[in-house]
Scaffold this motif. Structure first.
Motif, mmCIF file in Angstrom:
data_model
loop_
_atom_site.group_PDB
_atom_site.id
_atom_site.type_symbol
_atom_site.label_atom_id
_atom_site.label_comp_id
_atom_site.label_asym_id
_atom_site.label_seq_id
_atom_site.Cartn_x
_atom_site.Cartn_y
_atom_site.Cartn_z
ATOM 1 N N HIS A 127 0.866 -1.126 -0.121
ATOM 2 C CA HIS A 127 0.135 0.049 -0.100
ATOM 3 C C HIS A 127 1.001 1.317 -0.030
ATOM 4 N N ALA A 131 0.742 4.227 -2.884
ATOM 5 C CA ALA A 131 0.415 5.340 -2.616
ATOM 6 C C ALA A 131 1.363 6.478 -2.900
ATOM 7 N N THR A 132 2.581 6.160 -3.230
ATOM 8 C CA THR A 132 3.823 7.098 -3.158
ATOM 9 C C THR A 132 4.355 7.092 -4.619
ATOM 10 N N ARG A 139 -0.259 4.830 -9.850
ATOM 11 C CA ARG A 139 -1.004 4.355 -8.676
ATOM 12 C C ARG A 139 -2.331 3.423 -8.781
ATOM 13 N N TYR A 173 -8.064 5.385 -0.617
ATOM 14 C CA TYR A 173 -7.010 4.283 -0.495
ATOM 15 C C TYR A 173 -5.729 4.954 -1.139
ATOM 16 N N LEU A 174 -5.709 5.267 -2.394
ATOM 17 C CA LEU A 174 -4.624 5.814 -2.988
ATOM 18 C C LEU A 174 -4.363 7.129 -2.854
ATOM 19 N N GLY A 175 -4.836 8.119 -1.951
ATOM 20 C CA GLY A 175 -4.663 9.335 -1.535
ATOM 21 C C GLY A 175 -4.831 10.356 -2.461
#
Length: 213
Positions: A127, A131-132, A139, A173-175
């Motif tokens: 995760h 996310a980064t 992503r 979730y992925l920001g």
């Protein structure tokens, strides 16, 4: 290290004896953040999201869980996240006191839960990597690839992925913003990496997606 670890028939029967089968419809709480932690859970079928409620009112989704995953970690005797079903879900519910007593009789069962804890750590690591990613398209592509590893939700014959979560879940979730989810799905479709068949069903090219991740 634990890839070949298996419970004996006696150990499985003992674990089943303290497990209760329960059902939760889609979009229902299994437990809420801050609730007293009495049980650990294992998913029989379905999918679950774990989210943490932030002080500013936002919810941060940090894990999607699938069949055979375990969850129910405690902090100070309480659940530190909320667990919510994504779809119709069936679970095994195991009380912590009963599990503690069982481990005294069958100590090898503790190894099973240690393996699950290591799997949970790997999931958190994946995760973080997703996310980064600096590019939003990567992503989302990486997320779809992760989901396609779940046999209950991906048909390898047709390459069709049935998403268990909605657009907002994916965004949390992925920001990124929910609008970004829809826009990036279109970008992936324009690139020929996916084909949207409906809101939840997507045909994906796993090989090409894997190549860009």
């Amino acid at each position: 290290m634990f890839s070949s670890f298996k419970l004996t028939s006696a150990e499985r029967e003992a674990l089943n004896a303290i497990s209760t089968r329960i059902h939760r419809p889609a979009k229902r709480h299994i437990y809420a953040q801050g609730d007293a932690g009495n049980y650990i859970y294992r998913i029989r079928s379905g999918a679950v999201r774990l989210e943490h409620h932030l002080k500013d009112g936002r919810n941060q989704i940090f894990a999607f869980l699938w069949p055979d995953d375990m969850f129910g970690n405690l902090e100070g005797g309480a659940y530190h996240t909320s667990a919510i079903t994504l779809v119709d879900t069936y679970l095994f519910q195991i009380s912590y006191p009963a599990l503690k007593d069982l481990v005294q009789i069958h100590p090898r069962i503790q190894t099973l839960f240690l393996r699950q804890a290591l799997d949970y750590a790997k999931m958190a690591e994946r995760h973080l990597l997703l996310a980064t990613y600096p590019l939003v398209v990567k992503r989302l592509a990486g997320f779809l690839l992760e989901c396609s590893r779940q046999a209950d939700f991906f048909d390898r014959g047709s390459n069709i992925l049935t998403l268990a979560m909605d657009r907002k879940d994916i965004a949390d979730y992925l920001g990124f913003a929910i609008e970004t989810t829809s826009r990036t799905l279109k970008e992936l479709e324009d690139m020929g990496l996916i084909q949207r068949l409906s809101a939840q069903r997507i045909k994906i090219d796993r090989d090409r997606i894997g190549a860009i991740i």
